[in-house]
Motif scaffolding. Structure first.
Motif, short mmCIF file in Angstrom:
data_model
loop_
_atom_site.label_atom_id
_atom_site.label_comp_id
_atom_site.label_asym_id
_atom_site.label_seq_id
_atom_site.Cartn_x
_atom_site.Cartn_y
_atom_site.Cartn_z
N PHE A 125 50.52 -6.37 -25.85
CA PHE A 125 49.81 -5.51 -26.79
C PHE A 125 48.30 -5.62 -26.61
N ILE A 126 47.81 -6.84 -26.45
CA ILE A 126 46.36 -7.06 -26.28
C ILE A 126 45.87 -6.44 -24.97
N VAL A 127 46.60 -6.70 -23.89
CA VAL A 127 46.21 -6.16 -22.58
C VAL A 127 46.25 -4.63 -22.60
N ALA A 128 47.32 -4.06 -23.16
CA ALA A 128 47.46 -2.61 -23.22
C ALA A 128 46.34 -2.00 -24.06
N SER A 129 45.97 -2.66 -25.14
CA SER A 129 44.90 -2.16 -26.01
C SER A 129 43.56 -2.15 -25.28
N ILE A 130 43.28 -3.20 -24.54
CA ILE A 130 42.02 -3.28 -23.78
C ILE A 130 41.98 -2.18 -22.72
N ILE A 131 43.10 -1.97 -22.06
CA ILE A 131 43.19 -0.92 -21.04
C ILE A 131 42.93 0.45 -21.65
N LEU A 132 43.50 0.71 -22.81
CA LEU A 132 43.33 1.99 -23.49
C LEU A 132 41.88 2.20 -23.94
N ILE A 133 41.25 1.13 -24.39
CA ILE A 133 39.84 1.22 -24.80
C ILE A 133 38.97 1.62 -23.62
N ILE A 134 39.18 0.95 -22.48
CA ILE A 134 38.41 1.27 -21.27
C ILE A 134 38.68 2.71 -20.84
N ALA A 135 39.95 3.10 -20.87
CA ALA A 135 40.32 4.46 -20.45
C ALA A 135 39.70 5.51 -21.36
N ALA A 136 39.66 5.24 -22.66
CA ALA A 136 39.08 6.19 -23.62
C ALA A 136 37.58 6.35 -23.39
N PHE A 137 36.90 5.24 -23.11
CA PHE A 137 35.46 5.31 -22.84
C PHE A 137 35.19 6.11 -21.57
#
Length: 247
Positions: free
Chosen positions: A7-19
């Motif tokens: 969950f933590i890794v996926a969330s970080i990936i999504l944050i980077i992708a959104a930016f």
């Protein structure tokens, strides 16, 4: 329950992708889907990112302005890719094969390739109507199978000499319609679980600030540097996906 580390890794990936998506106008699905697919399967990767992708594409489309003009110009493309996405999603649900990781990897490699060369596809000029229909549906099918159809849309936009704004709107509205039909098809087939939905809706809040700042910084940051980094990362990811299937 989803593993906390995942969950933590996926969330970080999504944050980077959104930016990244906010700052350049595309790329949200292109980044998290292959990374999450390394740890799971393609269908799960798509289910976890589906609703956030829809929201990101909607916001990006609206942020470009000229909304009614954009809808009118790109609606045929969006509807045809939507049809293809429905077909591709149903095929994915029926098989959910590891082979689709190869398709995803090769789609990424196509994206990296077209950024290096000038491509001219003469069939678009010789048979404009028929090639448009076939290519749009095929793009949707690949999008339904892999969650990534940006490379093919970019090739089409480049061939038709779209402006940057036109290309961004065409890609985002096509993704938007594609995600809507994917959600419908997945729900009809009972593919969504409470875990998928919980993560997806929570992810909307997780990515919202990153997307906002990405859009705000669109004209201020040097996109060339981190685009190069992203391309290197995507290349490595594609090799990992290929190795997972072959080895």
């Amino acid at each position: 329950m989803l593993d906390l580390d995942f969950f933590i890794v996926a969330s970080i990936i999504l944050i980077i992708a959104a930016f990244v998506h906010g700052s350049i106008g595309f790329g949200f699905a292109l980044i998290p889907t292959p990374i999450i697919a390394i740890f799971t399967d393609i269908q799960t990767a798509i289910l976890l990112t589906l609703i956030p992708t829809l929201i990101v594409n909607l916001v990006s489309f609206l942020s470009e302005g000229n909304i009614l003009e954009g809808f009118k110009k790109h609606m045929p493309l969006a509807l045809l890719t939507m049809l293809g996405s429905a077909i591709g999603t149903q095929l994915l649900i029926m098989s959910n094969s590891e082979v689709f990781k190869l398709l995803l990897a090769f789609t990424i490699l196509i994206y990296l390739f077209i950024n290096k060369v000038n491509i001219s596809i003469s069939i678009f000029r010789i048979y404009p109507k028929s090639s448009f229909i076939v290519y749009s549906v095929l793009t949707g099918v690949i999008g339904g199978l892999t969650n990534v159809m940006g490379p093919l849309l970019m090739m089409y936009g480049i061939e038709l000499k779209y402006t940057k704004a036109e290309l961004i709107q065409a890609m985002n509205i096509s993704f938007l319609f594609g995600k809507i039909i994917q959600i419908v098809v997945f729900f009809i087939n009972g593919s969504f679980t409470s875990e998928h939905l919980s993560f997806s809706f929570l992810a909307i809040f997780i990515i919202s600030f990153a997307l906002y700042f990405g859009i705000k910084l669109k004209k201020r940051i040097d996109t060339k540097v981190y685009l190069k980094v992203i391309r290197v990362v995507l290349f490595i990811i594609s090799l990992v996906l290929i190795a997972q299937v072959i080895v």
